[in-house]
Design a protein around this motif. Structure first.
Motif, PDB file in Angstrom:
ATOM      1  N   SER A 121      66.536  51.287  71.042  1.00  0.00           N
ATOM      2  CA  SER A 121      67.102  52.454  71.727  1.00  0.00           C
ATOM      3  C   SER A 121      66.820  53.734  70.953  1.00  0.00           C
ATOM      4  N   PHE A 122      66.626  54.818  71.712  1.00  0.00           N
ATOM      5  CA  PHE A 122      66.354  56.130  71.147  1.00  0.00           C
ATOM      6  C   PHE A 122      67.241  57.146  71.853  1.00  0.00           C
ATOM      7  N   VAL A 123      67.854  58.024  71.075  1.00  0.00           N
ATOM      8  CA  VAL A 123      68.781  59.011  71.632  1.00  0.00           C
ATOM      9  C   VAL A 123      68.187  60.406  71.449  1.00  0.00           C
ATOM     10  N   PHE A 124      68.220  61.185  72.526  1.00  0.00           N
ATOM     11  CA  PHE A 124      67.736  62.559  72.510  1.00  0.00           C
ATOM     12  C   PHE A 124      68.895  63.480  72.877  1.00  0.00           C
ATOM     13  N   ASP A 125      69.081  64.546  72.115  1.00  0.00           N
ATOM     14  CA  ASP A 125      70.094  65.558  72.429  1.00  0.00           C
ATOM     15  C   ASP A 125      69.500  66.526  73.449  1.00  0.00           C
ATOM     16  N   ILE A 126      70.061  66.498  74.660  1.00  0.00           N
ATOM     17  CA  ILE A 126      69.552  67.347  75.736  1.00  0.00           C
ATOM     18  C   ILE A 126      70.738  67.981  76.449  1.00  0.00           C
ATOM     19  N   PRO A 127      70.898  69.290  76.337  1.00  0.00           N
ATOM     20  CA  PRO A 127      71.996  69.959  77.048  1.00  0.00           C
ATOM     21  C   PRO A 127      71.881  69.712  78.556  1.00  0.00           C
ATOM     22  N   THR A 128      73.026  69.575  79.197  1.00  0.00           N
ATOM     23  CA  THR A 128      73.056  69.279  80.631  1.00  0.00           C
ATOM     24  C   THR A 128      72.248  70.285  81.440  1.00  0.00           C
ATOM     25  N   GLU A 129      72.325  71.569  81.080  1.00  0.00           N
ATOM     26  CA  GLU A 129      71.601  72.589  81.847  1.00  0.00           C
ATOM     27  C   GLU A 129      70.080  72.470  81.686  1.00  0.00           C
ATOM     28  N   ARG A 130      69.600  71.711  80.685  1.00  0.00           N
ATOM     29  CA  ARG A 130      68.163  71.515  80.476  1.00  0.00           C
ATOM     30  C   ARG A 130      67.673  70.185  81.049  1.00  0.00           C
ATOM     31  N   LEU A 131      68.589  69.382  81.568  1.00  0.00           N
ATOM     32  CA  LEU A 131      68.245  68.040  82.020  1.00  0.00           C
ATOM     33  C   LEU A 131      67.219  68.046  83.150  1.00  0.00           C
ATOM     34  N   ARG A 132      67.354  68.974  84.100  1.00  0.00           N
ATOM     35  CA  ARG A 132      66.430  69.004  85.243  1.00  0.00           C
ATOM     36  C   ARG A 132      64.993  69.332  84.847  1.00  0.00           C
ATOM     37  N   GLU A 133      64.807  69.974  83.710  1.00  0.00           N
ATOM     38  CA  GLU A 133      63.449  70.307  83.277  1.00  0.00           C
ATOM     39  C   GLU A 133      62.972  69.432  82.117  1.00  0.00           C
ATOM     40  N   THR A 134      63.685  68.367  81.859  1.00  0.00           N
ATOM     41  CA  THR A 134      63.349  67.474  80.751  1.00  0.00           C
ATOM     42  C   THR A 134      62.186  66.563  81.109  1.00  0.00           C
ATOM     43  N   THR A 135      61.319  66.348  80.138  1.00  0.00           N
ATOM     44  CA  THR A 135      60.179  65.444  80.279  1.00  0.00           C
ATOM     45  C   THR A 135      60.256  64.382  79.201  1.00  0.00           C
ATOM     46  N   ILE A 136      60.204  63.139  79.600  1.00  0.00           N
ATOM     47  CA  ILE A 136      60.080  62.039  78.651  1.00  0.00           C
ATOM     48  C   ILE A 136      58.804  61.291  79.035  1.00  0.00           C
ATOM     49  N   VAL A 137      57.882  61.158  78.104  1.00  0.00           N
ATOM     50  CA  VAL A 137      56.651  60.410  78.342  1.00  0.00           C
ATOM     51  C   VAL A 137      56.712  59.155  77.479  1.00  0.00           C
ATOM     52  N   ILE A 138      56.488  58.002  78.100  1.00  0.00           N
ATOM     53  CA  ILE A 138      56.525  56.722  77.410  1.00  0.00           C
ATOM     54  C   ILE A 138      55.110  56.151  77.437  1.00  0.00           C
ATOM     55  N   THR A 139      54.522  55.977  76.260  1.00  0.00           N
ATOM     56  CA  THR A 139      53.146  55.499  76.146  1.00  0.00           C
ATOM     57  C   THR A 139      53.121  54.196  75.369  1.00  0.00           C
ATOM     58  N   VAL A 140      52.423  53.197  75.901  1.00  0.00           N
ATOM     59  CA  VAL A 140      52.238  51.934  75.201  1.00  0.00           C
ATOM     60  C   VAL A 140      50.886  52.005  74.495  1.00  0.00           C
ATOM     61  N   MET A 141      50.930  51.788  73.173  1.00  0.00           N
ATOM     62  CA  MET A 141      49.740  51.907  72.338  1.00  0.00           C
ATOM     63  C   MET A 141      49.415  50.570  71.678  1.00  0.00           C
TER      64      MET A 141
END
Length: 155
Positions: free
Chosen positions: A85-105
């Motif tokens: 598990s990984f935790v990211f601090d993201i304010p609620t007002e920034r949630l709609r513009e949040t990008t998470i990219v998950i890459t398998v290497m």
């Protein structure tokens, strides 16, 4: 079944199975944290001469690599189980513009790491695929719950 990448070659097209990944996402509105749990992957293609891969998962938050995290490397495995598990601090007002990219290497010792496939970006916009948007909306609808889903890996 895994997703397929179409590649043109001289006189034809080939298909490559890129596999799939299961992960959960959960947002805690009180703490303004997004938790991403990388669960497992299946049907990953072999990238090494041995007929296996040494996969790990790379998470990137925001387009400019503001924050990046990765799982441990699973040696010689095409169906790895991560449960990290990984935790990211993201304010609620920034949630709609949040990008998470998950890459398998695929980890390589003697050369650059190979990209096996990626999911994302996961965010609400015209760039997301229908599976990613559904996963994101399910997470928003169930605050403080981990919502798990399988995603096909893409090139």
């Amino acid at each position: 079944m895994g997703s397929f990448l179409l590649r043109s070659r001289k006189g034809g097209v080939t298909r490559e199975n890129l596999g799939r990944i299961q992960f959960s996402v959960g947002y805690n509105f009180q703490e303004s944290t997004l938790t991403v749990k990388i669960m497992k992957a299946q049907e990953l293609p072999a990238k090494d001469f041995s007929g296996t891969s040494d996969p790990f998962v790379w998470l990137m938050y925001k387009d400019k690599r503001v924050e990046k995290k990765k799982t441990v490397v699973m040696k010689r495995c095409l169906n790895p189980v991560f449960n990290e598990s990984f935790v990211f601090d993201i304010p609620t007002e920034r949630l709609r513009e949040t990008t998470i990219v998950i890459t398998v290497m695929d980890k390589d010792r003697l050369s650059r790491n190979d990209v096996i496939g990626k999911v994302g970006p996961i965010y609400l916009s015209w760039k997301s695929g229908p599976g990613e948007v559904k996963h994101w909306k399910d997470m928003i609808a169930r605050p403080r719950q981990a919502v798990a889903q399988w995603h096909q890996l893409k090139a």
